[in-house]
Every structure is written in C-alpha cells, then in structure tokens.
Motif scaffolding. Structure first.
Motif, mmCIF file in Angstrom:
data_model
loop_
_atom_site.group_PDB
_atom_site.id
_atom_site.type_symbol
_atom_site.label_atom_id
_atom_site.label_comp_id
_atom_site.label_asym_id
_atom_site.label_seq_id
_atom_site.Cartn_x
_atom_site.Cartn_y
_atom_site.Cartn_z
ATOM 1 N N CYS A 194 -12.311 -42.763 -13.176
ATOM 2 C CA CYS A 194 -12.411 -44.105 -12.811
ATOM 3 C C CYS A 194 -11.390 -44.927 -12.628
ATOM 4 O O CYS A 194 -11.364 -45.488 -11.435
ATOM 5 C CB CYS A 194 -12.916 -45.044 -14.242
ATOM 6 S SG CYS A 194 -14.902 -44.530 -14.775
ATOM 7 N N ASP A 195 -10.138 -44.424 -13.005
ATOM 8 C CA ASP A 195 -8.885 -44.792 -12.655
ATOM 9 C C ASP A 195 -8.595 -44.240 -11.060
ATOM 10 O O ASP A 195 -8.172 -45.428 -10.151
ATOM 11 C CB ASP A 195 -7.630 -44.514 -13.414
ATOM 12 C CG ASP A 195 -7.691 -44.783 -14.938
ATOM 13 O OD1 ASP A 195 -8.328 -45.724 -15.043
ATOM 14 O OD2 ASP A 195 -7.274 -44.320 -15.662
ATOM 15 N N LEU A 196 -8.962 -43.160 -10.866
ATOM 16 C CA LEU A 196 -8.681 -42.560 -9.403
ATOM 17 C C LEU A 196 -9.558 -43.318 -8.391
ATOM 18 O O LEU A 196 -8.915 -43.716 -7.326
ATOM 19 C CB LEU A 196 -8.888 -41.128 -9.454
ATOM 20 C CG LEU A 196 -8.067 -40.084 -10.152
ATOM 21 C CD1 LEU A 196 -8.451 -38.775 -10.001
ATOM 22 C CD2 LEU A 196 -6.534 -40.197 -9.410
ATOM 23 N N LEU A 197 -10.789 -43.714 -8.933
ATOM 24 C CA LEU A 197 -11.622 -44.453 -8.084
ATOM 25 C C LEU A 197 -11.172 -45.917 -7.862
ATOM 26 O O LEU A 197 -11.300 -46.320 -6.578
ATOM 27 C CB LEU A 197 -13.011 -44.465 -8.642
ATOM 28 C CG LEU A 197 -13.942 -43.042 -8.558
ATOM 29 C CD1 LEU A 197 -15.150 -43.075 -9.359
ATOM 30 C CD2 LEU A 197 -14.173 -42.381 -7.117
ATOM 31 N N VAL A 245 -8.577 -49.730 -4.396
ATOM 32 C CA VAL A 245 -7.708 -50.721 -4.213
ATOM 33 C C VAL A 245 -6.771 -50.196 -2.910
ATOM 34 O O VAL A 245 -6.278 -51.163 -1.887
ATOM 35 C CB VAL A 245 -6.421 -50.703 -5.342
ATOM 36 C CG1 VAL A 245 -5.411 -51.482 -4.930
ATOM 37 C CG2 VAL A 245 -7.280 -51.232 -6.671
ATOM 38 N N GLU A 246 -6.457 -48.935 -2.583
ATOM 39 C CA GLU A 246 -5.723 -48.551 -1.506
ATOM 40 C C GLU A 246 -6.319 -48.708 -0.213
ATOM 41 O O GLU A 246 -5.800 -49.217 0.697
ATOM 42 C CB GLU A 246 -5.392 -46.960 -1.699
ATOM 43 C CG GLU A 246 -4.171 -46.696 -2.498
ATOM 44 C CD GLU A 246 -4.082 -45.287 -2.781
ATOM 45 O OE1 GLU A 246 -4.684 -44.560 -1.935
ATOM 46 O OE2 GLU A 246 -3.058 -44.636 -3.511
ATOM 47 N N ALA A 247 -7.905 -48.534 -0.186
ATOM 48 C CA ALA A 247 -8.533 -48.907 1.152
ATOM 49 C C ALA A 247 -8.702 -50.411 1.238
ATOM 50 O O ALA A 247 -8.509 -50.811 2.195
ATOM 51 C CB ALA A 247 -10.160 -48.491 0.664
#
Length: 510
Positions: free
Chosen positions: A103-106, A111-113
């Motif tokens: 979930c953190d990676l997603l 956020v980066e996108a």
C-alpha cells in the motif's frame, strides 16, 4: 489361604532382602495410584480371587488406560492448536506487514505520478505563456526601446526552452511559436538583438525535427533571411552567421533543398565561404561549406552552383586537409552531371590537383572520393583521360591498387582499364592501322599485310606494353621504398628485375 495373604501383603511393604556384604537394606515401594493400591489389596486378600474380581480389575485397568490416553490426546491437541494459532498469528502479522508495504508503494507511485503530472501541467502553462507573450510583442510594431527589448526577451526565452528539450520544440511549434519568430526577422524595428534571438530560436526549433524545418520554410523564412542579408544597410556579422547556420539546418531536409537552391541562397553561401571581405568567421565558413554540400545532393541545384566560381575555388582550396574531404564530396556531386564534368575539366591544373590527392595515404576517404571523380571523368571524356596521363596518374593508380582501400583499388582498376584502351589505340595509330578495334589485325589477306608484317606489328605492341609495365613497376617500387624508409641507394633485386622484364599486360591489375 493365610499364607497367601501374608505373602501378598508383605510384598506391598518391602522387597525381599538382598544378601550383600553391607547387610539388609529396606526401601519403600514406588508411588502408585489409589486404584492400583486397591487392586493390590484385593489381590492380597483374595489371593487371586475369583474370575469375577479379575474381570472387574481388568475393566478398571482398561478404563484407566482410556482415560490416560484421552487426556494425553487432549493435551497434545491443545498444544498443537496453540502452536498452529501462534504460527497463524505470525503469518497473518507478516502478511499484514507486506500488505502495508504494498500500500505504501502504491501510494508513493500515485504521489509521484501526481507530482509528474503537475510538473507537466506547469511546464505546459509556462510554454503557453511564452508563446502568448511572443505573439503579443510580434504583433506590436512600436519602435521604442522597451518594445524591442520585450521582443528580444521573448525570442530568447523560446531559444533557451528549445535548446535541449525535444518535447518543448514540438509543443512550442504546435502552440504557434514559428510564425511570430519568422515575422521578427524583417521587423520594422530592425533591432539586431531581436533578429539574432529570433534566428537562433528558429535554429533550435529545427534541431532534429523535420516537421519544424518544413514549417519554418513554409512560413517564408528563406526569403526573409535573404532579404535581411541583402538589405542596403550592412547587417551585423552575427546576423550573417545566424542566417548561414539556419540555411545549414534547413537544407538537411530533402523537401527544402529545391526551395533554398532556387532562392539565391547559394550565391550568399559561396560568398561567405570565399570570405572575400575577410569578415566571415571560421565557423560560418564551415557551416556554408556543409550547407553547399547539402544543396549539391539535389542535382538540379548543380546548375545554380555552376553559375558561381565555386568549382575553381574548391579545387584551389583542396590542399587544406581540414576541409578537403568535404570539398571532394561536393565535387563528387557536381561531377555526376555533364555540365559539372565540363566545369571541372576547364579549371587549370584540375587533374594534377586531383592526382595529387591519390597519394594522400593518411586520408582514405579523400582517396576514394578523388578516384570516384577521376573515374567518372575518364569514362566520359577522351580528352580528360589524356590530361590524366599527362598529370602522371598511372603510377599513382598502380600504387593505389596495391596499397589503397578496397573501394579505392576497385575504382583505380577501372581507370587503368580506360587508360589501357587508349594505349592500345595509340599503338595501332602509330603502326598505321585504321581498322576498328574488333577487326582482325593479322591472319587475313584482305588487310594488305603479310604474316611477317603482322608479327612485326605485334612485337611493337608487346614492346610498348612491356615498357609501360616496367616503368610503372619501377616507379611504384621507388615509392614503396621511400615510404618504407629504405636507403636511397636501394636497388631492386635481380629477381624483381627479371619479373618486370618478363611481365606482360596480363600481370596488370585490370
């Protein structure tokens, strides 16, 4: 019966006393359950008792064993369940941690996108703002200093944005940056800063983008640049260099070559290359030479090139090793048309200059292009072949067939083949034969020659060919010895002399 009771009861209290050296030692019986003690009492009282009592005792023992077994199984099951629950809890906890990491990676990717999208939107807004300002200042024709500075600033911003960003070049062109830049070239204000900024902005927009190159020419940039250069007021030298750079970039596109070639730009480029007024920089001259090469690729432009004295200038400049290969590349395009071959052969000392290039062993590219030019001219014109022979081309070609690149060797052999045909014609003419080359020269009675005269003529032919071969081989050996740094008094061996004397025309690399 009393004896039996006595013996069984005694066995409950103590073991038979062992006989040891240390005397009698009594020990208590090991601890046992209440039911077992009762069985012992009953056995002792009944001295075995009846079968009914024995059956009851066995049933009690079975029940006790079943109880113990069930209790043990329950304890094992409880323990196993406890262990399984602990393992399941650990696995669930580990799975929960992994889910949290996923979930953190997603969330991080999202956020980066979002950040990247926001940055792209901001960049697009900035490009839109720049184009709006450019269009606004280009539309205003005020001649005050403030407006001129705004025009220069807007064009400079486009120049910087398009310098190293291919996507920005595409976006700026789509937003409409090219037309206002083209209109600023011959703006009424005539400010050098704004013109230079607009010229270099167009140059950057066209880097690696054929669509932008075509759009710039379609907007009328070629004629506006020529109009700027040919204006009565002598333009700034920086403006001339920017114009040359734009012609170089725009001429790289095939569809632009006819438009630029017929516009009169070739005359301007030749003047810049010749630098008669000594005002062109070395970079401008190099750009002009490369632009002329691009334009010469399109054969109809050769006629515009021949209207200038470019061919003479190129042949006279051929000794400059830095630009010689580019010069030979232009001449290779010019020699492809009959007018170009005529222009080259009419230049004084053209063939000695080209033959000298054949000896540039440190530049295989120049050798290949020079042999291409000479091969076409030797194939098309008899007078050119005579001029090549007079310039001493034979020894250079023989050396090139031995030491040149594969392409140079092939082309040199073709030139030698053309020269050999001319040698045969000269020998026939010197013996008084006027027949065609394919006609029999001996063995027939109708040609007015007997066998002795025919043999004499053939011997003269062989002598001429042997002499040519021997001279060429000796000259070639001298060159090889010189390049090998052999002593000046180096003399070929007797074996080589015998080979050169016994050689015939079949030994030539034709």
């Amino acid at each position: 019966m009393a004896k039996c009771h006595r013996n069984n009861i005694g066995s409950l209290i103590h073991d038979p006393p062992p006989t040891t050296s240390s005397g009698y030692h009594f020990r208590l019986w090991s601890t046992f359950s209440r039911s077992a003690f009762r069985r012992k009492i009953l056995n002792a009282v009944s001295c075995g008792g009846s079968s009914r009592y024995r059956h009851e005792l066995r049933e009690e023992e079975k029940e006790e064993r079943s109880y113990v077994t069930v209790t043990t199984e329950k304890k094992s099951t409880v323990k196993a369940n406890t262990i399984a629950a602990a393992l399941n809890g650990a696995a669930f906890e580990e799975k929960g941690k992994k889910s949290e990491k996923l979930c953190d990676l997603l969330n991080l990717a999202e956020v980066e996108a979002d950040v990247e999208t926001k940055m792209k939107e901001e960049a697009l807004d900035a490009l839109k703002r720049v184009v709006r300002e450019l269009q606004a200042v280009a539309a205003r024709g005020a001649d005050d200093g403030g407006e001129c500075r705004k025009k220069a600033a807007a064009a400079s911003e486009v120049r910087l944005l398009a310098k190293e960003d291919p996507e920005a070049r595409v976006t700026l062109a789509m937003l409409g940056a090219i037309p206002p830049l083209v209109s600023m070239i011959d703006d009424e204000s005539r400010t050098a800063d704004a013109q230079i900024a607009s010229l270099y902005a167009m140059l950057n927009l066209g880097i690696g983008n054929d669509a932008n190159k075509a759009a710039i020419v379609k907007a009328g940039a070629v004629h506006k640049m020529l109009k700027l250069i040919e204006s009565p007021n002598t333009p700034d030298q920086s403006i001339a260099e920017a114009v040359v750079a734009n012609f170089l970039g725009l001429s790289a596109l095939d569809s632009n070559k006819p438009i630029i070639g017929s516009s009169g730009a070739i005359i301007f480029l030749v003047k810049t290359l010749q630098n008669l007024d000594e005002t062109s920089s070395s970079q401008a001259r190099e750009d002009a030479l490369r632009a002329l090469y691009n334009l010469s690729i399109y054969q109809p432009n050769v006629s515009f090139i021949l209207e200038t004295d470019l061919v003479t200038f190129l042949l006279n400049t051929l000794g400059d090793m830095e630009v010689s290969e580019r010069i030979l590349a232009i001449l290779s395009n010019i020699v492809a048309v009959p007018e170009g071959r005529k222009a080259i052969s009419s230049v004084c000392d053209a063939f000695p200059v080209l033959v000298d290039v054949l000896n540039w062993t440190d530049s295989p590219g120049c050798q290949e292009k020079a042999t291409y030019i000479l091969m076409l001219m030797a194939h098309k014109g008899y007078g050119d072949r005579q001029a090549m022979v007079e310039a001493g081309i034979e020894s250079s070609l023989l050396e090139l067939t031995l030491l040149g690149s594969a392409l140079s060797q092939k082309r040199a052999s073709r030139i030698l083949e053309c020269l050999r045909v001319d040698k045969g014609k000269q020998v026939l003419d010197s013996t008084g034969s006027c027949g065609a080359l394919s006609a029999p020269i001996y063995g027939t009675r109708g040609n007015g020659l007997d066998h002795e005269e025919s043999d004499l003529m053939m011997s003269e032919d062989r002598k001429a060919v042997k002499q040519l071969v021997q001279q060429s081989l000796q000259s070639n050996m001298k060159r090889i010895a010189k390049r090998a740094n052999l002593p000046q008094e180096f003399v070929p061996s007797e074996h080589f002399k015998s080979l050169s004397i016994s050689s015939t025309s079949k030994s030539l690399p034709f």
